[in-house]
Write an enzyme that holds these catalytic residues in place. Structure first.
Site, PDB file in Angstrom:
ATOM      1  CG  MET A   8       1.066 -48.251  -8.818  1.00 27.11           C
ATOM      2  SD  MET A   8      -0.468 -48.862  -9.553  1.00 27.11           S
ATOM      3  CE  MET A   8      -1.156 -47.334 -10.181  1.00 27.11           C
ATOM      4  CD  GLN A  68      10.481 -47.387  -5.910  1.00 31.54           C
ATOM      5  OE1 GLN A  68       9.668 -46.482  -5.777  1.00 31.54           O
ATOM      6  NE2 GLN A  68      10.523 -48.163  -6.995  1.00 31.54           N
ATOM      7  CB  CYS A  98       8.656 -40.931  -8.937  1.00 32.34           C
ATOM      8  SG  CYS A  98       7.186 -40.034  -8.367  1.00 32.34           S
ATOM      9  CG  ASN A 203       5.927 -50.868 -15.223  1.00 34.03           C
ATOM     10  OD1 ASN A 203       6.195 -49.694 -14.946  1.00 34.03           O
ATOM     11  ND2 ASN A 203       4.770 -51.402 -14.894  1.00 34.03           N
ATOM     12  CD  GLU A 205      -1.368 -47.943 -21.500  1.00 32.02           C
ATOM     13  OE1 GLU A 205      -2.536 -47.631 -21.787  1.00 32.02           O
ATOM     14  OE2 GLU A 205      -0.696 -47.325 -20.629  1.00 32.02           O
ATOM     15  NE  ARG A 228      -1.626 -46.833 -15.169  1.00 29.15           N
ATOM     16  CZ  ARG A 228      -1.778 -46.304 -16.377  1.00 29.15           C
ATOM     17  NH1 ARG A 228      -2.791 -45.471 -16.600  1.00 29.15           N
ATOM     18  NH2 ARG A 228      -0.957 -46.593 -17.359  1.00 29.15           N
TER      19      ARG A 228
END
EC number: 1.3.1.-
Length: 341
Positions: A8, A68, A98, A203, A205, A228
């Site tokens: 992130m 990454q 991204c 990935n 939610e 998150r």
């Protein structure tokens, strides 16, 4: 089941990786991206973003970190991947997800999902540039404006030799708005049936145990990547694995450890902002986090922050790793960084 900690940009950096992996439950991290344009980066560029490379590529808690890369030039990405491989990372990951506008305008991240052929070339060149034992993986969204070429992009990545693919269950156009389209991950995974060695990771939610169970059921993926949700609830990975939870009392020393990182790595005038940035997430899970955010949100004084941490027992049980010169460069404030990817 393996749980991966998401990259992130502008939030989940080496400092937060160190603190969150101390709680347990995370099996591997993926770093925020190293941007590759038209030059061969010096080794210090990799160490700056991923100082864990000085520790064998592990966080202080012993969790491996995969590095990454983000870019669109196949040859340049291959050259940089080869240099990175010499630093013994736990694999090379390629960013095709991204959604940040400034990244996409520079032909990086999710915008490449409109060009499956280029994605194939990038992955193929990187795979050939690094030794066979170095894992090459990728992360993608379902698409840029729509998901019409999601299967084509996934197949391009698999055919080029990647061994793992993380799929964020939204397009760039969706941003981070709920819901996550887990059913589309299942369809993309089905399209990869001819590549049984390709691991697909879901990935998007995942904020609770119920979310994780439902995501696994809908997608058919054994492994999940959480971002998150883990920043909001540092005990999420443990809870998903039915190994416990992390109370606010346990979060307090993590805040202290994080602050020590911030003091070491962030310019003084931006330090308060970094702590408040994390508290802004924590308050969504912990009532005490809301109280802490309310106490500190109007203050930018380091002395006030440190007095609050001391008064609330938020002192680190162990300080940040001794990454020394790897962490010497001060990082910008959150507002100057890219959006999370």
């Amino acid at each position: 089941m393996n749980l991966l900690l998401a990259p992130m940009e502008g939030l989940l950096d080496a400092s937060l990786r160190d603190v969150l992996t101390r709680t347990g439950g995370i099996d591997r991290c993926v770093s925020e991206f190293v941007r590759v344009t038209d030059t061969l980066l010096p080794e210090r560029a990799f160490y700056r973003v991923v100082p864990e490379l000085h520790n064998g590529g592990f966080t202080r808690a012993g969790v491996p970190v995969r590095v990454q890369l983000l870019g669109s030039d196949p040859a340049c990405l291959a050259d940089n991947a080869a240099r990175l491989a010499g630093l013994s990372p736990h694999g090379v990951d390629l960013n095709f997800g991204c959604p940040a506008k400034c990244v996409n305008q520079s032909r990086g991240g999710a915008v490449l999902l409109d060009e499956p052929e280029l994605i194939h070339t990038i992955v193929s060149r990187v795979r050939k540039a690094v030794p066979a034992h170095v894992v090459v993986s990728a992360k993608m969204r379902l698409g840029f404006n729509d998901d019409s070429v999601a299967e084509a992009c996934a197949l391009a990545i698999a055919q080029a030799g990647a061994s793992e693919l993380v799929i964020h269950a939204r397009t760039k156009a969706h941003g981070y708005r709920p819901p996550a389209y887990w059913d589309r991950i299942a369809e993309v995974k089905s399209a990869l049936s001819g590549f049984p060695a390709m691991k697909v990771v879901a990935n998007g939610e995942i904020f609770s145990v119920a979310d994780a169970l439902r995501c696994r059921e809908v997608t058919g993926c054994d492994d999940l990547m959480i971002g998150r949700g883990m920043v909001t609830n540092p005990g999420l990975a443990l809870a998903i694995k039915a190994q416990g939870a992390v109370s606010w009392t346990q979060v307090l020393p993590l805040l202290g450890a994080f602050w020590e990182h911030v003091v070491e790595r962030v310019e003084r005038r931006h330090r308060a902002g970094r702590l408040k940035q994390w508290l802004n997430y924590l308050r969504n899970h912990y009532p005490e986090g809301q109280a802490a955010f309310d106490d500190l949100r109007l203050s930018n004084e380091v002395a006030h922050i440190e007095a609050w941490l001391l008064a609330h027992g938020a002192t680190a049980q162990a300080g940040p790793p001794n990454w020394a010169h790897a962490s010497a460069a001060m990082v910008p404030a959150p507002a100057e960084m890219e959006l999370p990817c």
